[in-house]
Design a protein around this motif. Structure first.
Motif, PDB file in Angstrom:
ATOM      1  N   ALA A 112       1.521  -5.724  12.037  1.00 25.50           N
ATOM      2  CA  ALA A 112       2.440  -5.628  13.173  1.00 25.50           C
ATOM      3  C   ALA A 112       3.852  -6.063  12.822  1.00 25.50           C
ATOM      4  CB  ALA A 112       1.903  -6.464  14.339  1.00 25.50           C
ATOM      5  N   ASP A 113       4.000  -7.062  11.973  1.00 29.22           N
ATOM      6  CA  ASP A 113       5.334  -7.581  11.661  1.00 29.22           C
ATOM      7  C   ASP A 113       6.085  -6.723  10.644  1.00 29.22           C
ATOM      8  OD1 ASP A 113       4.856  -9.672  13.375  1.00 29.22           O
ATOM      9  OD2 ASP A 113       4.082 -10.989  11.773  1.00 29.22           O
ATOM     10  N   CYS A 114       5.364  -5.882   9.906  1.00 29.79           N
ATOM     11  CA  CYS A 114       6.027  -5.104   8.855  1.00 29.79           C
ATOM     12  C   CYS A 114       5.931  -3.612   9.069  1.00 29.79           C
ATOM     13  CB  CYS A 114       5.446  -5.463   7.482  1.00 29.79           C
ATOM     14  SG  CYS A 114       3.669  -5.251   7.366  1.00 29.79           S
ATOM     15  N   LEU A 115       5.333  -3.150  10.162  1.00 33.44           N
ATOM     16  CA  LEU A 115       5.151  -1.725  10.400  1.00 33.44           C
ATOM     17  C   LEU A 115       6.461  -1.100  10.863  1.00 33.44           C
ATOM     18  CD1 LEU A 115       2.696   0.177  10.222  1.00 33.44           C
ATOM     19  CD2 LEU A 115       2.482  -0.033  12.697  1.00 33.44           C
ATOM     20  N   PRO A 116       7.007  -0.081  10.157  1.00 31.37           N
ATOM     21  CA  PRO A 116       8.258   0.556  10.566  1.00 31.37           C
ATOM     22  C   PRO A 116       8.086   1.342  11.856  1.00 31.37           C
ATOM     23  CG  PRO A 116       7.717   1.044   8.259  1.00 31.37           C
ATOM     24  CD  PRO A 116       6.506   0.448   8.891  1.00 31.37           C
TER      25      PRO A 116
ATOM     26  N   VAL B  98      -2.583  -6.079   1.807  1.00 31.50           N
ATOM     27  CA  VAL B  98      -2.124  -6.724   3.041  1.00 31.50           C
ATOM     28  C   VAL B  98      -2.084  -8.234   2.877  1.00 31.50           C
ATOM     29  CG1 VAL B  98      -2.652  -7.063   5.482  1.00 31.50           C
ATOM     30  CG2 VAL B  98      -3.003  -4.812   4.432  1.00 31.50           C
ATOM     31  N   ASP B  99      -3.047  -8.776   2.137  1.00 28.82           N
ATOM     32  CA  ASP B  99      -3.097 -10.221   1.964  1.00 28.82           C
ATOM     33  C   ASP B  99      -2.092 -10.729   0.937  1.00 28.82           C
ATOM     34  OD1 ASP B  99      -5.155 -10.271   3.812  1.00 28.82           O
ATOM     35  OD2 ASP B  99      -6.691  -9.982   2.261  1.00 28.82           O
ATOM     36  N   SER B 100      -1.821  -9.901  -0.113  1.00 32.80           N
ATOM     37  CA  SER B 100      -1.016 -10.400  -1.224  1.00 32.80           C
ATOM     38  C   SER B 100       0.449  -9.979  -1.164  1.00 32.80           C
ATOM     39  CB  SER B 100      -1.613  -9.944  -2.559  1.00 32.80           C
ATOM     40  OG  SER B 100      -1.660  -8.526  -2.614  1.00 32.80           O
ATOM     41  N   TRP B 101       0.768  -8.926  -0.434  1.00 32.22           N
ATOM     42  CA  TRP B 101       2.144  -8.446  -0.387  1.00 32.22           C
ATOM     43  C   TRP B 101       2.897  -9.111   0.755  1.00 32.22           C
ATOM     44  CZ3 TRP B 101       1.752  -2.391  -1.073  1.00 32.22           C
ATOM     45  CH2 TRP B 101       1.221  -2.127  -2.356  1.00 32.22           C
ATOM     46  N   SER B 102       4.164  -9.311   0.536  1.00 29.97           N
ATOM     47  CA  SER B 102       5.013  -9.855   1.600  1.00 29.97           C
ATOM     48  C   SER B 102       5.272  -8.768   2.635  1.00 29.97           C
ATOM     49  CB  SER B 102       6.342 -10.337   1.018  1.00 29.97           C
ATOM     50  OG  SER B 102       7.081  -9.244   0.509  1.00 29.97           O
ATOM     51  N   ASN B 103       5.731  -9.229   3.799  1.00 31.25           N
ATOM     52  CA  ASN B 103       6.018  -8.260   4.859  1.00 31.25           C
ATOM     53  C   ASN B 103       7.111  -7.281   4.447  1.00 31.25           C
ATOM     54  OD1 ASN B 103       4.095  -9.455   6.429  1.00 31.25           O
ATOM     55  ND2 ASN B 103       5.537 -10.586   7.735  1.00 31.25           N
ATOM     56  N   ARG B 104       8.128  -7.747   3.739  1.00 30.64           N
ATOM     57  CA  ARG B 104       9.211  -6.865   3.316  1.00 30.64           C
ATOM     58  C   ARG B 104       8.715  -5.825   2.331  1.00 30.64           C
ATOM     59  NH1 ARG B 104      14.473 -10.818   2.360  1.00 30.64           N
ATOM     60  NH2 ARG B 104      14.715 -11.491   4.559  1.00 30.64           N
TER      61      ARG B 104
ATOM     62  N   HIS C 138      11.009  -4.451  -5.705  1.00 29.10           N
ATOM     63  CA  HIS C 138       9.684  -4.020  -5.247  1.00 29.10           C
ATOM     64  C   HIS C 138       9.087  -2.996  -6.210  1.00 29.10           C
ATOM     65  CE1 HIS C 138       6.476  -2.364  -2.866  1.00 29.10           C
ATOM     66  NE2 HIS C 138       7.079  -1.173  -2.876  1.00 29.10           N
ATOM     67  N   LEU C 139       9.898  -2.043  -6.657  1.00 23.26           N
ATOM     68  CA  LEU C 139       9.394  -1.039  -7.584  1.00 23.26           C
ATOM     69  C   LEU C 139       8.951  -1.664  -8.904  1.00 23.26           C
ATOM     70  CD1 LEU C 139      11.956   1.864  -7.012  1.00 23.26           C
ATOM     71  CD2 LEU C 139       9.636   1.660  -6.103  1.00 23.26           C
ATOM     72  N   LEU C 140       9.707  -2.641  -9.375  1.00 23.66           N
ATOM     73  CA  LEU C 140       9.309  -3.324 -10.604  1.00 23.66           C
ATOM     74  C   LEU C 140       8.012  -4.095 -10.415  1.00 23.66           C
ATOM     75  CD1 LEU C 140      12.768  -4.629 -11.876  1.00 23.66           C
ATOM     76  CD2 LEU C 140      11.316  -2.896 -12.951  1.00 23.66           C
ATOM     77  N   GLU C 141       7.848  -4.657  -9.231  1.00 22.76           N
ATOM     78  CA  GLU C 141       6.654  -5.445  -8.954  1.00 22.76           C
ATOM     79  C   GLU C 141       5.393  -4.594  -8.995  1.00 22.76           C
ATOM     80  OE1 GLU C 141       4.536  -8.874  -8.239  1.00 22.76           O
ATOM     81  OE2 GLU C 141       6.657  -8.619  -8.745  1.00 22.76           O
ATOM     82  N   ILE C 142       5.516  -3.353  -8.569  1.00 24.77           N
ATOM     83  CA  ILE C 142       4.315  -2.499  -8.547  1.00 24.77           C
ATOM     84  C   ILE C 142       4.117  -1.761  -9.868  1.00 24.77           C
ATOM     85  CG2 ILE C 142       4.542  -2.158  -6.069  1.00 24.77           C
ATOM     86  CD1 ILE C 142       5.565   0.640  -6.666  1.00 24.77           C
ATOM     87  N   ALA C 143       4.994  -2.023 -10.854  1.00 23.99           N
ATOM     88  CA  ALA C 143       4.873  -1.325 -12.139  1.00 23.99           C
ATOM     89  C   ALA C 143       3.548  -1.629 -12.833  1.00 23.99           C
ATOM     90  CB  ALA C 143       6.036  -1.706 -13.035  1.00 23.99           C
ATOM     91  N   ARG C 144       2.984  -2.776 -12.577  1.00 23.98           N
ATOM     92  CA  ARG C 144       1.735  -3.119 -13.242  1.00 23.98           C
ATOM     93  C   ARG C 144       0.569  -2.257 -12.760  1.00 23.98           C
ATOM     94  NH1 ARG C 144      -1.357  -6.876 -10.249  1.00 23.98           N
ATOM     95  NH2 ARG C 144      -0.397  -7.455  -8.257  1.00 23.98           N
TER      96      ARG C 144
END
Length: 542
Positions: A156-160, A194-200, A269-275
Motif C-alpha cells: 500500500a505504501d509503495c504502490l503507484p 516485498v520483505d527485503s526491498w525498500s518501499n522506494r 536501484h538498477l545496480l542493486e538488481i544486477a546480481r
C-alpha cells in the motif's frame, strides 16, 4: 482447369527480395538511431517497432496473389446439345470451351529443385523458432501456475497510482520483476522482494513494469519474435528485434523518471538488481528483466537525453503506417516477379488452348454427321474464329439445310467481308427459304458498302415480297450511305408494306440524311406512311 500450387522459385524470389528490402529498412533505422542518438527512447522504440512491422508484413503482402507454376493439359469431353435435341460428342480440345484454358506442365528445372530445397530449409527454420517460442511459452505458463496472490496491503505504501488495477503476484521461480500477458496483464515479483526491498525500490520496480503494461510491450515483443521466426536467417531482423527490446526498456526507465524518481536513485536501484541479472531466465512472452544494465544506467544518468514519451495511440498509428508501407512495397510488381512469369505462362496456355479449339471446330465442320457440322458452324461464329471463314463458305454448299443456315448465321457474326460473295450467292440461289433469309441478315451484320451493294443487287432480282422486306431490313442494318437512295426510292413509289419496311430501315442508318428522309415522310398524303414515319423518328432518336 488451372491448378494453383506453391511455387518454390517464386517463394524464393519473394523471400530474397523481402530480405534485401528489410535489410535496407533496418540499416535506415540504424542510421536514424545514430544520427539522433539523443532522441527519446520512445521515439527510437517506435522506429524499430515500425521496422519489425515492415519485416513481418512485407513477405506476406508479396505472397497475397496465389503463385502459379502450371499443371497439365487435361483431356475432357463435353456434350453439345443441338436445337432439335441431337447430341454430339466432341473431343478433348473442344472441352476447353467449358473448362477454361488448359494448363501446361512445366518441367522442374535445376533452379526449381534448388528453390524447393531452400523452401524446405526455410520452413524447418521457421518451425525451429516457433518450437523455441512454444517452449518459452510453456515455461512461462509453469511460472504463472506457481505464482500465488500477494497481500497487496503490504504494498500500500509503495504502490503507484493506477497500479491498483493490475494483478500483482509473487513466485519463487524468478529473480526479477517481470510483466506477462496481453489481454489480462499481470506483474510477477520474485518471492521475498516485498520483505527485503525498500518501499522506494519497490515503487520504482512497479512503475517500470506498469509502463510495460501501459505501452503494450508484451504484444510488440511477440510481434518482433514472429518477425524473427519468419526471417530466422536474416541477422538484420534479429538486430532490429534486440534494438526494439532495448529501446522498450529505456522507454520504461524514462517513464519511471517522469514519475518523479531521481535518476541517481533509480540508477542505484538498477545496480542493486544486477546480481539477479546473471541468473535470469529468458521468457519469450515476458519483458522487463533488466538486460544490458550498463546501457540503461548510462541512459538514465545522461543529462542531455530526451525523455518524452509516446502515447499508446501514437504507437498504434505508427504501426498502421508501417503496415501500409509494407503492403505497398510487398504488392509492388518488383517484389512479385512471379506475376510476370505466371501471366506469361497463362498467356501462352491461353493462346495454345484457343488454337486447339479453333483447329478442332474447323475440323468438325467436315464431320460426317450433319448435326456435328451444324454445331461446329454455330460455335465457330459464337467464338469469332476467323480461320473458319473458308470452311463456313464451303458449308454454305452443304446438303443439309440446317448446316447451311448455321453457316450463314456464323458468317454474319464474323462480320468479315470475305464472306459477302458466298452469302450473296446463297441469297440468290439457295433452295431453302430459311437459308436465304439467314444470308440476307448476315449481309446486314457485315455493315459495309460491299454488303449493301450485294443486298441492292439481290433486291432487284428477288421476286418474293417477304424476302424483299428481309433484304430491305438488312440494308438498314448495314449502316451504309449507299443504302440511302435505295430506301428513298422504296418510300416514294411502292406498296404500303414496302414503304413501312423502308422507313423502319432508315432508323438503322442513324445519319442526318436518313433523318431528313424520315421528316419528309411525315408530310406524305398517306396517313399510314405518316404514322410509320412518326414512330420511326422516335426509334431513330431513342
Amino acid at each position: 482447369m488451372m491448378m494453383t500450387i506453391l511455387d518454390p522459385v517464386s517463394i524464393f524470389r519473394v523471400v530474397l527480395l523481402s530480405t534485401l528490402v528489410t535489410g535496407a529498412v533496418v540499416v535506415s533505422a540504424a542510421l536514424f538511431q545514430r544520427a539522433f542518438s539523443g532522441a527519446a527512447a520512445s521515439i527510437r522504440h517506435a522506429v524499430w517497432m515500425a521496422t519489425l512491422v515492415i519485416a513481418l508484413i512485407l513477405p506476406l503482402a508479396a505472397a497475397v496473389v496465389p503463385l502459379q507454376w502450371g499443371a497439365r493439359i487435361a483431356g475432357l469431353e463435353q456434350t453439345v446439345r443441338l436445337n432439335r435435341g441431337v447430341e454430339a460428342s466432341l473431343p478433348a480440345e473442344v472441352a476447353a470451351l467449358e473448362s477454361g484454358p488448359p494448363v501446361i506442365t512445366i518441367e522442374r528445372s535445376a533452379a526449381e529443385n534448388g528453390a524447393g530445397v531452400f523452401l524446405l530449409i526455410w520452413l524447418l527454420g521457421i518451425g525451429g523458432v516457433v518450437l523455441h517460442l512454444g517452449n518459452s511459452a510453456r515455461r512461462l505458463r509453469a511460472v504463472l501456475a506457481s505464482a500465488r496472490p500477494l497481500n497487496e496491503r503490504v504494498l500500500a505504501d509503495c504502490l503507484p497510482a493506477h497500479c491498483e488495477e493490475v494483478t500483482i503476484r509473487q513466485t519463487g521461480r524468478i529473480e526479477l520483476p517481470l510483466t506477462a500477458g496481453i489481454m489480462r496483464p499481470l506483474i510477477l515479483l520474485p518471492e521475498g522482494a516485498v520483505d527485503s526491498w525498500s518501499n522506494r525500490r519497490m515503487r520504482a520496480a512497479l512503475l517500470h513494469e506498469f509502463a510495460h503494461i501501459r505501452r503494450r510491450d508484451v504484444a510488440w515483443q511477440i510481434l518482433g519474435r514472429i518477425a524473427c521466426a519468419l526471417h530466422w536467417f536474416n541477422p538484420f531482423v534479429w538486430y532490429a528485434a534486440r534494438q526494439c527490446a532495448r529501446a522498450a526498456e529505456q522507454s520504461c526507465d524514462d517513464a519511471v523518471l517522469d514519475a518523479g524518481v531521481r535518476p541517481s536513485s533509480y540508477a542505484g536501484h538498477l545496480l542493486e538488481i544486477a546480481r539477479w541479472a546473471a541468473q535470469q531466465n529468458t521468457f519469450a512472452l515476458a519483458v522487463g528483466q533488466g538486460s544490458e544494465l550498463e546501457g540503461r544506467i548510462t541512459a538514465v544518468l545522461s543529462p542531455v537525453r530526451a525523455r518524452r514519451g509516446l502515447s499508446r495511440r501514437a504507437l498504434q498509428r505508427i504501426a498502421w503506417a508501417a503496415a501500409l508501407v509494407a503492403v505497398g512495397l510487398g504488392t509492388h510488381r518488383t517484389l512479385r516477379p512471379s506475376d510476370a512469369q505466371a501471366e506469361a505462362t497463362e498467356s501462352r496456355a491461353t493462346r495454345r488452348s484457343e488454337q486447339a479449339v479453333d483447329d478442332a471446330l474447323v475440323r468438325l465442320l467436315d464431320d460426317i454427321d450433319p448435326a456435328v457440322r451444324a454445331a461446329a458452324a454455330r460455335s465457330a461464329g459464337e467464338l469469332q474464329i476467323q480461320s473458319a471463314i473458308e470452311p463456313l463458305l464451303r458449308a454454305l454448299q452443304d446438303r443439309h439445310p440446317q448446316v447451311r443456315v448455321r453457316a450463314a448465321h456464323s458468317l454474319g457474326e464474323l462480320e468479315n467481308g470475305a464472306g459477302i460473295t458466298g452469302l450473296h450467292q446463297a441469297l440468290l440461289t439457295d433452295p431453302d427459304v430459311n437459308v436465304r433469309r439467314e444470308a440476307a441478315s448476315a449481309l446486314g451484320e457485315i455493315e459495309s458498302d460491299a454488303a449493301a451493294a450485294a443486298l441492292k443487287d439481290a433486291l432487284g432480282r428477288v421476286q418474293s415480297a417477304n424476302m424483299r422486306r428481309q433484304i430491305i431490313r438488312a440494308l438498314g442494318e448495314t449502316r451504309s450511305s449507299t443504302a440511302l437512295p435505295v430506301l428513298k426510292a422504296l418510300i416514294d413509289g411502292h406498296d404500303e408494306q414496302t414503304r413501312r419496311t423502308a422507313l423502319e430501315a432508315l432508323t438503322q442508318l442513324q445519319s442526318p440524311e436518313a433523318t431528313r428522309l424520315l421528316l419528309q415522310a411525315t408530310n406524305s398524303q398517306n396517313p399510314e406512311t405518316r404514322r410509320v414515319a412518326a414512330r420511326a423518328i422516335a426509334d431513330a432518336h431513342r
